[in-house]
Design a protein around this motif. Structure first.
Motif, PDB file in Angstrom:
ATOM      1  N   LEU A  22       0.697  -0.780  -0.213  1.00  0.00           N
ATOM      2  CA  LEU A  22      -0.103   0.426   0.106  1.00  0.00           C
ATOM      3  C   LEU A  22       0.765   1.250   0.302  1.00  0.00           C
ATOM      4  O   LEU A  22       1.683   1.033   0.802  1.00  0.00           O
ATOM      5  CB  LEU A  22      -0.914  -0.201   1.131  1.00  0.00           C
ATOM      6  CG  LEU A  22      -2.369  -1.030   1.293  1.00  0.00           C
ATOM      7  CD1 LEU A  22      -2.336  -0.938   2.840  1.00  0.00           C
ATOM      8  CD2 LEU A  22      -2.839  -1.030   0.166  1.00  0.00           C
ATOM      9  N   THR A  27      -4.406   4.076   4.550  1.00  0.00           N
ATOM     10  CA  THR A  27      -5.480   3.754   5.773  1.00  0.00           C
ATOM     11  C   THR A  27      -5.043   4.741   7.032  1.00  0.00           C
ATOM     12  O   THR A  27      -5.704   4.405   7.938  1.00  0.00           O
ATOM     13  CB  THR A  27      -5.103   2.299   6.226  1.00  0.00           C
ATOM     14  OG1 THR A  27      -3.877   2.113   6.879  1.00  0.00           O
ATOM     15  CG2 THR A  27      -5.308   1.737   5.115  1.00  0.00           C
ATOM     16  N   THR A  28      -4.468   5.636   6.978  1.00  0.00           N
ATOM     17  CA  THR A  28      -4.168   6.395   7.775  1.00  0.00           C
ATOM     18  C   THR A  28      -5.030   7.153   9.126  1.00  0.00           C
ATOM     19  O   THR A  28      -5.568   7.135   9.429  1.00  0.00           O
ATOM     20  CB  THR A  28      -2.870   7.608   8.304  1.00  0.00           C
ATOM     21  OG1 THR A  28      -2.153   6.723   7.559  1.00  0.00           O
ATOM     22  CG2 THR A  28      -2.753   8.219   9.045  1.00  0.00           C
ATOM     23  N   ALA A  85     -10.145   0.456   7.303  1.00  0.00           N
ATOM     24  CA  ALA A  85      -9.138   0.218   7.495  1.00  0.00           C
ATOM     25  C   ALA A  85      -8.446  -0.978   7.669  1.00  0.00           C
ATOM     26  O   ALA A  85      -7.281  -1.624   7.061  1.00  0.00           O
ATOM     27  CB  ALA A  85      -8.162   1.576   8.436  1.00  0.00           C
ATOM     28  N   THR A  86      -8.625  -1.676   8.685  1.00  0.00           N
ATOM     29  CA  THR A  86      -8.128  -3.095   9.323  1.00  0.00           C
ATOM     30  C   THR A  86      -8.290  -3.807   8.069  1.00  0.00           C
ATOM     31  O   THR A  86      -7.361  -4.570   7.613  1.00  0.00           O
ATOM     32  CB  THR A  86      -8.585  -3.360  10.626  1.00  0.00           C
ATOM     33  OG1 THR A  86      -8.498  -2.905  11.466  1.00  0.00           O
ATOM     34  CG2 THR A  86      -8.130  -5.223  10.621  1.00  0.00           C
ATOM     35  N   GLU A  89      -6.194  -2.881   4.908  1.00  0.00           N
ATOM     36  CA  GLU A  89      -4.792  -3.861   5.549  1.00  0.00           C
ATOM     37  C   GLU A  89      -4.777  -5.285   5.446  1.00  0.00           C
ATOM     38  O   GLU A  89      -3.986  -6.244   4.776  1.00  0.00           O
ATOM     39  CB  GLU A  89      -3.904  -3.154   6.826  1.00  0.00           C
ATOM     40  CG  GLU A  89      -3.955  -2.134   6.380  1.00  0.00           C
ATOM     41  CD  GLU A  89      -3.339  -0.744   8.464  1.00  0.00           C
ATOM     42  OE1 GLU A  89      -3.775  -2.178   8.842  1.00  0.00           O
ATOM     43  OE2 GLU A  89      -3.871  -0.455   7.975  1.00  0.00           O
ATOM     44  N   SER A  90      -5.774  -5.547   5.874  1.00  0.00           N
ATOM     45  CA  SER A  90      -5.835  -7.451   5.643  1.00  0.00           C
ATOM     46  C   SER A  90      -5.924  -8.161   4.827  1.00  0.00           C
ATOM     47  O   SER A  90      -4.912  -8.705   3.821  1.00  0.00           O
ATOM     48  CB  SER A  90      -7.102  -7.820   6.568  1.00  0.00           C
ATOM     49  OG  SER A  90      -7.225  -9.519   6.249  1.00  0.00           O
ATOM     50  N   ALA A  92      -4.463  -6.401   1.530  1.00  0.00           N
ATOM     51  CA  ALA A  92      -3.233  -6.015   0.971  1.00  0.00           C
ATOM     52  C   ALA A  92      -2.213  -7.500   1.847  1.00  0.00           C
ATOM     53  O   ALA A  92      -1.263  -7.727   0.516  1.00  0.00           O
ATOM     54  CB  ALA A  92      -2.692  -4.841   1.538  1.00  0.00           C
ATOM     55  N   GLY A  93      -2.386  -7.783   2.846  1.00  0.00           N
ATOM     56  CA  GLY A  93      -1.642  -8.326   3.155  1.00  0.00           C
ATOM     57  C   GLY A  93      -1.780 -10.266   2.599  1.00  0.00           C
ATOM     58  O   GLY A  93      -1.483 -11.105   2.373  1.00  0.00           O
ATOM     59  N   ARG A  96      -0.223  -9.606  -0.367  1.00  0.00           N
ATOM     60  CA  ARG A  96       1.496 -10.100  -0.320  1.00  0.00           C
ATOM     61  C   ARG A  96       1.685 -10.921  -0.165  1.00  0.00           C
ATOM     62  O   ARG A  96       3.342 -11.765  -0.565  1.00  0.00           O
ATOM     63  CB  ARG A  96       2.167  -8.838   0.684  1.00  0.00           C
ATOM     64  CG  ARG A  96       1.515  -7.257   0.711  1.00  0.00           C
ATOM     65  CD  ARG A  96       2.845  -6.821   1.455  1.00  0.00           C
ATOM     66  NE  ARG A  96       2.010  -6.561   2.950  1.00  0.00           N
ATOM     67  CZ  ARG A  96       1.516  -6.213   3.458  1.00  0.00           C
ATOM     68  NH1 ARG A  96       0.600  -4.796   2.315  1.00  0.00           N
ATOM     69  NH2 ARG A  96       0.892  -6.506   4.220  1.00  0.00           N
ATOM     70  N   ASP A 153     -12.904 -10.852   2.820  1.00  0.00           N
ATOM     71  CA  ASP A 153     -12.259  -8.727   2.455  1.00  0.00           C
ATOM     72  C   ASP A 153     -13.470  -8.228   1.836  1.00  0.00           C
ATOM     73  O   ASP A 153     -14.019  -7.333   2.490  1.00  0.00           O
ATOM     74  CB  ASP A 153     -10.997  -8.427   2.009  1.00  0.00           C
ATOM     75  CG  ASP A 153     -10.115  -8.895   3.328  1.00  0.00           C
ATOM     76  OD1 ASP A 153     -10.540  -9.167   4.824  1.00  0.00           O
ATOM     77  OD2 ASP A 153      -9.169  -9.500   2.576  1.00  0.00           O
TER      78      ASP A 153
END
Length: 313
Positions: A22, A27-28, A85-86, A89-90, A92-93, A96, A153
């Motif tokens: 990201l 996601t801030t 946001a969580t 990020e999940s 994106a993880g 990855r 997600d």
């Protein structure tokens, strides 16, 4: 035929999947939404207290209701921001992890191919082709696993779809026509006030809210246990309105409305599910879980969304 050509499909999977990295700060703002909007919710709560203490009558009641609605909406949206946001990020993880696994497979094949003498000979190809097919098949499995994770997600994000406007209230304090005298008042469990289009819709919503906690029972149509359409059918029966038994047919008992025009008592219909809009961006529904309040959403895994409908009352 070269080793690079044999493994090209696996490299294509790597390219299409992406890295899952990201941009900095992506996601801030969402992660800080709960703090930011929590401050706004606190201010609205203080407004409620001030209005209740010094402003009596219909105008005061309306102003207090507006402030309560805004406080509730700010709190809900703030929490939703953190959840979104969580989830991002999940997701994106997951990408990855899959990217790392695919690149490891590419490296594994290249390493194995470098140990095969005379790659371009029939003997060399007889060794490399099955090896390439095995690596590609394993790469497809990696992508399929990532796809399943990303679908989960996506479903989680869908739970945070927001209505186009907060029912009955705008940021400048103006309220919809329903608050101005049209519609029927309903007090939700959180103490906020919403307005149904008429008394029958209001009766259906009140009936639905009165049986929160009733267990989900497949095929259930009574207070011993409901399925999703049995629940909405029962609620409207309490108001003297008959709805079809099946979820996907209940839209035929009403007319379509836009998300921005939702009012309590409207139905959200999917190909295999139905929920009742209660107001303030919330459903009252059952669908595997007991009857309860859930945030408004339109994405429902494995089902197509048919739209919002207002039963003929």
């Amino acid at each position: 035929m070269s080793a690079a050509l044999l493994i090209a499909p696996l490299k294509m999977l790597v390219s299409v999947l992406g890295t899952g990295v990201l941009p900095p700060g992506a996601t801030t703002a969402l992660g800080q939404a709960q703090t930011t909007l929590g401050t706004a919710a606190d201010e609205s709560t203080r407004t409620v207290a001030a209005v209740d203490a010094g402003w009596h009558g219909a105008g005061g009641d309306a102003a207090s209701s507006t402030a309560k609605t805004l406080a509730s909406a700010d709190s809900a949206v703030g929490q939703a921001g953190v959840d979104v946001a969580t989830t991002i990020e999940s997701a994106a993880g997951h990408v990855r992890t899959a990217n790392t696994a695919l690149n490891a497979l590419v490296d594994s094949f290249v390493s194995a191919a470098s140990a095969v003498p005379a790659i371009a000979t029939p003997a060399g190809l007889a060794t490399l082709v099955p090896l390439a097919l095995d690596h590609i098949a394993r790469g497809v499995q990696v992508v399929q696993t990532a796809q399943t994770e990303l679908e989960a997600d996506t479903a989680a994000l869908g739970r945070h779809n927001a209505p186009a406007e907060v029912t009955g209230v705008s940021r400048n304090g103006a309220q919809s026509a329903a608050v101005g005298g049209e519609g029927t008042k309903i007090v939700l469990p959180d103490g906020s006030t919403v307005y149904a289009p008429n008394e029958r819709a209001a009766t259906a919503v009140r009936a639905a809210l009165s049986v929160q906690g009733t267990p989900y029972v497949w095929g259930g149509t009574s207070t011993d246990g409901f399925d999703c359409s049995g629940f909405t059918q029962w609620a409207y029966q309490q108001a003297g309105v008959d709805l079809p038994r099946l979820a996907q047919d209940q839209d035929t008992a009403g007319y379509a409305v836009s998300q921005s025009d939702l009012m309590p008592g409207d139905l959200a219909v999917w190909s295999g599910h139905v929920a009742m809009y209660a107001g303030n961006g919330q459903y009252v529904e059952t669908g595997g879980d007991p009857v309860g309040i859930t945030p408004l959403y339109t994405n429902n895994a494995g089902q197509s969304f048919e739209g919002f409908y207002r039963p003929h009352t």
